[in-house]
Design a protein around this motif. Structure first.
Motif, PDB file in Angstrom:
ATOM      1  N   MET A   1       0.835  -1.180   0.000  1.00  0.00           N
ATOM      2  CA  MET A   1       0.000   0.000   0.000  1.00  0.00           C
ATOM      3  C   MET A   1       0.878   1.242   0.000  1.00  0.00           C
ATOM      4  O   MET A   1       2.018   1.199   0.448  1.00  0.00           O
ATOM      5  CB  MET A   1      -0.924  -0.018   1.206  1.00  0.00           C
ATOM      6  N   ILE A   2       0.333   2.308  -0.513  1.00  0.00           N
ATOM      7  CA  ILE A   2       1.007   3.606  -0.495  1.00  0.00           C
ATOM      8  C   ILE A   2       0.276   4.473   0.516  1.00  0.00           C
ATOM      9  O   ILE A   2      -0.909   4.760   0.360  1.00  0.00           O
ATOM     10  CB  ILE A   2       1.004   4.263  -1.887  1.00  0.00           C
ATOM     11  N   GLN A   3       0.982   4.852   1.558  1.00  0.00           N
ATOM     12  CA  GLN A   3       0.407   5.684   2.621  1.00  0.00           C
ATOM     13  C   GLN A   3       0.329   7.124   2.130  1.00  0.00           C
ATOM     14  O   GLN A   3       1.328   7.681   1.686  1.00  0.00           O
ATOM     15  CB  GLN A   3       1.286   5.593   3.872  1.00  0.00           C
ATOM     16  N   LEU A   4      -0.858   7.712   2.212  1.00  0.00           N
ATOM     17  CA  LEU A   4      -1.072   9.098   1.814  1.00  0.00           C
ATOM     18  C   LEU A   4      -1.610   9.867   3.006  1.00  0.00           C
ATOM     19  O   LEU A   4      -2.692   9.587   3.497  1.00  0.00           O
ATOM     20  CB  LEU A   4      -2.059   9.187   0.642  1.00  0.00           C
ATOM     21  N   HIS A   5      -0.819  10.824   3.471  1.00  0.00           N
ATOM     22  CA  HIS A   5      -1.219  11.673   4.590  1.00  0.00           C
ATOM     23  C   HIS A   5      -1.861  12.934   4.009  1.00  0.00           C
ATOM     24  O   HIS A   5      -1.194  13.723   3.358  1.00  0.00           O
ATOM     25  CB  HIS A   5      -0.012  12.033   5.457  1.00  0.00           C
ATOM     26  N   CYS A   6      -3.163  13.086   4.219  1.00  0.00           N
ATOM     27  CA  CYS A   6      -3.928  14.189   3.632  1.00  0.00           C
ATOM     28  C   CYS A   6      -4.162  15.290   4.658  1.00  0.00           C
ATOM     29  O   CYS A   6      -4.290  15.020   5.852  1.00  0.00           O
ATOM     30  CB  CYS A   6      -5.299  13.700   3.164  1.00  0.00           C
ATOM     31  N   THR A   7      -4.277  16.506   4.161  1.00  0.00           N
ATOM     32  CA  THR A   7      -4.744  17.582   5.029  1.00  0.00           C
ATOM     33  C   THR A   7      -6.237  17.362   5.278  1.00  0.00           C
ATOM     34  O   THR A   7      -6.910  16.646   4.533  1.00  0.00           O
ATOM     35  CB  THR A   7      -4.525  18.952   4.366  1.00  0.00           C
ATOM     36  N   GLN A   8      -6.756  17.966   6.340  1.00  0.00           N
ATOM     37  CA  GLN A   8      -8.179  17.816   6.666  1.00  0.00           C
ATOM     38  C   GLN A   8      -9.058  18.291   5.514  1.00  0.00           C
ATOM     39  O   GLN A   8     -10.094  17.697   5.222  1.00  0.00           O
ATOM     40  CB  GLN A   8      -8.515  18.619   7.941  1.00  0.00           C
ATOM     41  N   LYS A   9      -8.625  19.349   4.857  1.00  0.00           N
ATOM     42  CA  LYS A   9      -9.396  19.922   3.744  1.00  0.00           C
ATOM     43  C   LYS A   9      -9.530  18.919   2.595  1.00  0.00           C
ATOM     44  O   LYS A   9     -10.612  18.761   2.019  1.00  0.00           O
ATOM     45  CB  LYS A   9      -8.680  21.201   3.277  1.00  0.00           C
ATOM     46  N   LEU A  10      -8.456  18.214   2.267  1.00  0.00           N
ATOM     47  CA  LEU A  10      -8.507  17.215   1.205  1.00  0.00           C
ATOM     48  C   LEU A  10      -9.258  15.973   1.666  1.00  0.00           C
ATOM     49  O   LEU A  10     -10.093  15.446   0.933  1.00  0.00           O
ATOM     50  CB  LEU A  10      -7.090  16.834   0.763  1.00  0.00           C
ATOM     51  N   TYR A  11      -9.001  15.518   2.863  1.00  0.00           N
ATOM     52  CA  TYR A  11      -9.618  14.291   3.376  1.00  0.00           C
ATOM     53  C   TYR A  11     -11.149  14.396   3.376  1.00  0.00           C
ATOM     54  O   TYR A  11     -11.846  13.422   3.104  1.00  0.00           O
ATOM     55  CB  TYR A  11      -9.101  13.991   4.776  1.00  0.00           C
ATOM     56  N   ALA A  12     -11.664  15.601   3.651  1.00  0.00           N
ATOM     57  CA  ALA A  12     -13.113  15.811   3.671  1.00  0.00           C
ATOM     58  C   ALA A  12     -13.737  15.608   2.285  1.00  0.00           C
ATOM     59  O   ALA A  12     -14.913  15.270   2.177  1.00  0.00           O
ATOM     60  CB  ALA A  12     -13.437  17.213   4.180  1.00  0.00           C
ATOM     61  N   LYS A  13     -12.959  15.794   1.228  1.00  0.00           N
ATOM     62  CA  LYS A  13     -13.482  15.632  -0.144  1.00  0.00           C
ATOM     63  C   LYS A  13     -13.364  14.202  -0.671  1.00  0.00           C
ATOM     64  O   LYS A  13     -13.937  13.877  -1.701  1.00  0.00           O
ATOM     65  CB  LYS A  13     -12.737  16.558  -1.097  1.00  0.00           C
ATOM     66  N   LEU A 109       3.614   0.662  -7.575  1.00  0.00           N
ATOM     67  CA  LEU A 109       2.316   1.327  -7.461  1.00  0.00           C
ATOM     68  C   LEU A 109       1.281   0.380  -6.860  1.00  0.00           C
ATOM     69  O   LEU A 109       1.076  -0.726  -7.351  1.00  0.00           O
ATOM     70  CB  LEU A 109       1.837   1.818  -8.832  1.00  0.00           C
ATOM     71  N   THR A 110       0.662   0.845  -5.813  1.00  0.00           N
ATOM     72  CA  THR A 110      -0.426   0.124  -5.151  1.00  0.00           C
ATOM     73  C   THR A 110      -1.486   1.157  -4.779  1.00  0.00           C
ATOM     74  O   THR A 110      -1.220   2.355  -4.838  1.00  0.00           O
ATOM     75  CB  THR A 110       0.068  -0.604  -3.884  1.00  0.00           C
ATOM     76  N   PRO A 111      -2.663   0.726  -4.389  1.00  0.00           N
ATOM     77  CA  PRO A 111      -3.699   1.685  -4.014  1.00  0.00           C
ATOM     78  C   PRO A 111      -3.282   2.554  -2.818  1.00  0.00           C
ATOM     79  O   PRO A 111      -2.479   2.148  -1.985  1.00  0.00           O
ATOM     80  CB  PRO A 111      -4.897   0.801  -3.658  1.00  0.00           C
ATOM     81  N   LEU A 112      -3.855   3.735  -2.776  1.00  0.00           N
ATOM     82  CA  LEU A 112      -3.575   4.682  -1.693  1.00  0.00           C
ATOM     83  C   LEU A 112      -4.331   4.284  -0.427  1.00  0.00           C
ATOM     84  O   LEU A 112      -5.464   3.828  -0.486  1.00  0.00           O
ATOM     85  CB  LEU A 112      -3.998   6.090  -2.101  1.00  0.00           C
ATOM     86  N   HIS A 113      -3.689   4.494   0.699  1.00  0.00           N
ATOM     87  CA  HIS A 113      -4.321   4.338   2.006  1.00  0.00           C
ATOM     88  C   HIS A 113      -4.247   5.709   2.665  1.00  0.00           C
ATOM     89  O   HIS A 113      -3.164   6.191   3.000  1.00  0.00           O
ATOM     90  CB  HIS A 113      -3.587   3.285   2.837  1.00  0.00           C
ATOM     91  N   CYS A 114      -5.388   6.367   2.825  1.00  0.00           N
ATOM     92  CA  CYS A 114      -5.439   7.764   3.256  1.00  0.00           C
ATOM     93  C   CYS A 114      -5.651   7.902   4.761  1.00  0.00           C
ATOM     94  O   CYS A 114      -6.412   7.150   5.366  1.00  0.00           O
ATOM     95  CB  CYS A 114      -6.567   8.495   2.531  1.00  0.00           C
TER      96      CYS A 114
END
Length: 194
Positions: A1-13, A109-114
């Motif tokens: 898996m690819i770890q993706l750390h999102c900002t709150q603004k992006l995660y909400a979308k 490349l693997t799916p994102l884990h947010c």
């Protein structure tokens, strides 16, 4: 898996499930059920607004390599896996990656884990790159719809970045290509019999 750390603004979308996964309808399904961390894991992403358009800027934590996605609509956020994979591979191509490096990236490349865990040092890099993009659009009087995101990402990758705990600066293109080269140099273990 690819770890993706999102900002709150992006995660909400993002339409993520309880495990932090996106629907993954068009993304590359290779190793989709593999819980191990990918070579390319460890990205931060922020939703930025450029000329009233939704854009997502990704930065790899270790190498500070950027990937820019521009003019996203609501359905595009459900397909973020696909758009990220496409953006990464095309940015590597624009940045001058050779075939072995492109193959190493494609294999990782693997799916994102947010999630919403963020590193302030990487967020500082994201903010700096967003300011560089703002200046590029203003200076060239360029509409965001005419900006080539792969070329803009490669342009951002040619700029030095500072990182907390790192002496000197990081050159994102060099660091990412070195990371991909390390994948090609690691010894391949024989597959176990099933």
């Amino acid at each position: 898996m690819i770890q993706l750390h999102c900002t709150q603004k992006l995660y909400a979308k993002l339409p993520v499930n309880t495990q932090g996964r996106l629907p993954n309808t068009r993304a590359r399904p290779v190793a989709a059920n593999d819980p191990a961390e990918s070579l390319l894991s460890g990205w931060h992403a922020n939703l930025v607004t450029l000329q009233r358009r939704n854009c997502v800027l990704f930065v790899h934590s270790a190498t500070r390599f950027p990937v820019l996605l521009t003019c996203l609509t609501k359905p595009d956020f459900a397909e973020l896996d696909y758009h990220f994979q496409d953006g990464l591979m095309n940015t590597l191509l624009k940045a001058g990656a050779n075939q072995a490096q492109l193959d190493a990236a494609a294999n990782a490349l693997t799916p994102l884990h947010c999630d919403t865990q963020c590193n302030r040092s990487v967020q500082g890099t994201l903010n700096h790159m967003k300011q560089d993009l703002d200046h590029l659009l203003w200076y060239d009087q360029l509409p965001i719809t005419d900006l080539a995101p792969y070329s803009a990402s490669a342009w951002l990758a040619e700029r030095p970045c500072m990182a907390k705990g790192v002496k000197g600066c990081i050159w994102p293109v060099r660091a990412m290509l070195a990371l991909l080269d390390s994948a090609n140099q690691s010894p391949h273990l024989p597959a176990s019999d099933v």
